[in-house]
Design an enzyme around this catalytic site. Structure first.
Site, PDB file in Angstrom:
ATOM      1  N   HIS A   1       0.800  -1.227   0.000  1.00 47.93           N
ATOM      2  CA  HIS A   1       0.000   0.000   0.000  1.00 47.93           C
ATOM      3  C   HIS A   1       0.837   1.283   0.000  1.00 47.93           C
ATOM      4  O   HIS A   1       0.525   2.250   0.707  1.00 47.93           O
ATOM      5  CB  HIS A   1      -0.969   0.004   1.181  1.00 47.93           C
ATOM      6  CG  HIS A   1      -2.073  -1.006   1.058  1.00 47.93           C
ATOM      7  ND1 HIS A   1      -2.497  -1.512  -0.146  1.00 47.93           N
ATOM      8  CD2 HIS A   1      -2.837  -1.621   2.011  1.00 47.93           C
ATOM      9  CE1 HIS A   1      -3.490  -2.367   0.056  1.00 47.93           C
ATOM     10  NE2 HIS A   1      -3.703  -2.463   1.354  1.00 47.93           N
TER      11      HIS A   1
ATOM     12  N   HIS B   1      -9.801   2.160   0.649  1.00 51.57           N
ATOM     13  CA  HIS B   1      -9.693   1.025   1.572  1.00 51.57           C
ATOM     14  C   HIS B   1     -10.722   1.070   2.694  1.00 51.57           C
ATOM     15  O   HIS B   1     -10.414   0.780   3.848  1.00 51.57           O
ATOM     16  CB  HIS B   1      -8.285   0.964   2.160  1.00 51.57           C
ATOM     17  CG  HIS B   1      -7.822  -0.411   2.535  1.00 51.57           C
ATOM     18  ND1 HIS B   1      -8.446  -1.169   3.496  1.00 51.57           N
ATOM     19  CD2 HIS B   1      -6.806  -1.169   2.064  1.00 51.57           C
ATOM     20  CE1 HIS B   1      -7.821  -2.325   3.623  1.00 51.57           C
ATOM     21  NE2 HIS B   1      -6.817  -2.361   2.754  1.00 51.57           N
TER      22      HIS B   1
ATOM     23  N   GLU C   1     -11.537  -3.643  -2.695  1.00 50.72           N
ATOM     24  CA  GLU C   1     -10.618  -2.630  -3.219  1.00 50.72           C
ATOM     25  C   GLU C   1     -10.455  -2.815  -4.726  1.00 50.72           C
ATOM     26  O   GLU C   1      -9.771  -3.728  -5.177  1.00 50.72           O
ATOM     27  CB  GLU C   1      -9.263  -2.754  -2.527  1.00 50.72           C
ATOM     28  CG  GLU C   1      -9.334  -2.718  -1.010  1.00 50.72           C
ATOM     29  CD  GLU C   1      -8.170  -3.471  -0.390  1.00 50.72           C
ATOM     30  OE1 GLU C   1      -7.006  -3.104  -0.647  1.00 50.72           O
ATOM     31  OE2 GLU C   1      -8.421  -4.455   0.339  1.00 50.72           O
TER      32      GLU C   1
END
Length: 376
Positions: free
Chosen positions: A117, A191, A341
Site C-alpha cells: 500500500h 480502503h 478494493e
C-alpha cells in the site's frame, strides 16, 4: 428525516497532526439525507450513514470519532488502513523491488519482505488538499496531493486528484486522476471496510460472515506464502473462491484450501470478467461494470460495486483482532468488516502477463469506481 443536516458540504477542524498542521473533516449530505464524512488526512472516509430497509440510517464503515485514534500507536501497529486512499501503489510489490527500462528501484518493505500500500508513508498518511465542488448529481469534494520524485523510492513527480461524490441516487462515486513527469507504477484504490449491518455489529452475528457476496469474477490470482501472486490466473470453478452466485462470505472461509490458509481467509485479487482483457493505465475507459454485490440479511442493505478496474481485492478483515475500538464503542473483532478494493493486480510491476500499472509522462491515469446503496 427532519433534524438531519441540510444537503451540501460543510467543514470543521478535526484535530492537529504532531507537526501542528490542521486536519479538516468534511461532511457531505445528499438530497436524500445520506451522510458521509471525509478527513483531509489520508483522504479517509470516516463515516458513511446509509438507511436500512425500514429507513433507519446507520454508519456502515469502520473507523473512529477522533483523529487521535487514527494516529495512535495501536492503530499504526495494526495498520488496517480504515477508509484511506491508497497509493502510490495499492496492494503488494514483491521484495519492494521492480525495474523500469532496465533501472532498478527499491521501495520500503513494510509487510514482511514485501511492500504494501505504498510503503512506510503512503498516501494514507498524507495531508491532502480538499475543496468542495459543485456536482449536478449530488455533493462532492476533490482531494489533491503532489508526491515528489523519489517519494518512498518511486520515480517521477506524481500529481493526484481524487473526487468523492455522494450522488442523489445514493451512490458513492470515486474518480481518480493522476499525471507524472517520469514513468512510474501507480495503482490507486480506496480502503473502506464495510459492515452493512452497521459498523458496531449486530448482537449474535459474526461480523460480515453472514453477508451475501456476489463477485463478477471467473478467475483469481493465487498467492504464495507472502501473499504475492504466483503469476497464475486460476479459474474459480469448483473452489472456495467461486462467488459468481450469491454466497455467504463465511460459508467456506475456514476450509482447508491452501489459498484460504495463506490469506487467513479471503485476501485475494479477483479478475473481473468484463474488464481484465483491455485494462491499461492511462486509458480513458469509462465503461463501469458490476464487480461485486453485497447484501446484509438483517438490515436489508445492498451495496453494488461498479468499476473500470480489471481487479478487485476482496479482504474479509482477517487481521482485525479486537484491539481497536470503533465509533459505536465496540471492539473491531475478527472479520467485523470487509473491503472490496478495486485495483490493478498486485505485484504487476514484476508480472509481465498482468495488465500494466506503468504510467508514462504525457499520459493521464484515470480510474472510476462507484458504490451504489439500496435495500431489498
Amino acid at each position: 428525516m427532519s433534524g438531519d443536516p441540510v444537503a451540501g458540504v460543510t467543514a470543521k477542524t478535526f484535530g492537529q497532526l504532531p507537526d501542528g498542521r490542521e486536519v479538516e473533516l468534511y461532511l457531505l449530505v445528499n438530497a436524500n439525507g445520506l451522510e458521509m464524512t471525509v478527513m483531509s488526512y489520508g483522504g479517509t472516509i470516516v463515516s458513511l450513514k446509509v438507511p436500512d430497509a425500514q429507513g433507519n440510517a446507520e454508519d456502515v464503515v469502520l473507523g473512529f470519532d477522533s483523529l487521535e485514534d487514527y494516529l495512535s500507536p495501536a492503530y499504526r501497529s495494526a495498520n488496517p488502513y480504515f477508509g484511506a486512499i491508497i497509493g502510490r501503489y495499492g496492494n503488494r510489490i514483491a521484495g519492494g523491488q521492480f525495474e523500469i527500462d532496465g533501472t532498478a528501484y527499491q521501495v520500503p518493505t513494510n509487510d514482511g519482505e514485501n511492500s504494501l500500500h505504498g510503503g512506510d508513508r503512503g498516501f494514507d498518511q498524507r495531508l491532502w488538499q480538499v475543496s468542495a465542488v459543485d456536482a449536478k448529481d449530488g455533493v462532492g469534494v476533490v482531494l489533491s496531493l503532489v508526491s515528489e520524485d523519489g517519494d518512498q523510492g518511486y520515480p517521477g513527480q506524481l500529481e493526484t486528484q481524487v473526487r468523492y461524490t455522494l450522488t442523489n441516487d445514493n451512490a458513492l462515486d470515486i474518480r481518480y486522476q493522476a499525471t507524472t513527469n517520469e514513468t512510474t507504477p501507480i495503482n490507486l484504490t480506496q480502503h473502506s471496510y464495510f459492515n452493512l449491518e452497521g459498523e458496531g455489529g449486530v448482537e449474535g452475528q459474526s461480523g460480515i460472515l453472514d453477508h451475501i457476496l456476489t463477485l463478477n469474477a471467473e478467475a483469481f490470482t493465487p498467492v504464495d506464502e507472502g501473499l504475492i501472486p504466483t503469476g497464475e490466473i486460476r479459474s474459480v470453478e469448483g473452489t472456495a473462491f467461486d462467488f459468481r452466485e450469491p454466497t455467504p462470505v463465511g460459508s467456506r472461509i475456514d476450509g482447508d484450501d491452501q489459498q484460504l490458509q495463506r490469506g487467513k481467509g479471503y485476501d485475494h485479487n479477483f479478475v473481473l470478467a468484463d474488464n481484465a482483457s483491455d485494462a491499461k493505465n492511462g486509458s480513458d475507459a469509462e465503461g463501469l461494470v458490476l464487480a461485486a454485490r453485497v447484501e446484509a440479511p438483517q438490515s436489508g442493505r445492498i451495496m453494488e460495486v461498479y468499476t473500470t478496474e480489471p481487479g478487485v481485492q476482496f479482504y474479509s478483515g482477517n487481521f482485525l483482532d479486537g484491539s481497536l475500538v470503533g465509533k459505536a464503542g465496540q471492539p473491531y473483532e475478527h472479520r467485523s468488516g470487509l473491503a472490496l478494493e478495486t485495483q490493478h493486480f498486485p505485484d504487476s510491476p514484476n508480472q509481465p502477463d498482468f495488465p500494466s500499472t506503468l504510467l508514462s509522462a504525457g499520459e493521464t491515469y484515470k480510474s472510476h469506481t462507484r458504490y451504489e446503496f439500496s435495500t431489498r
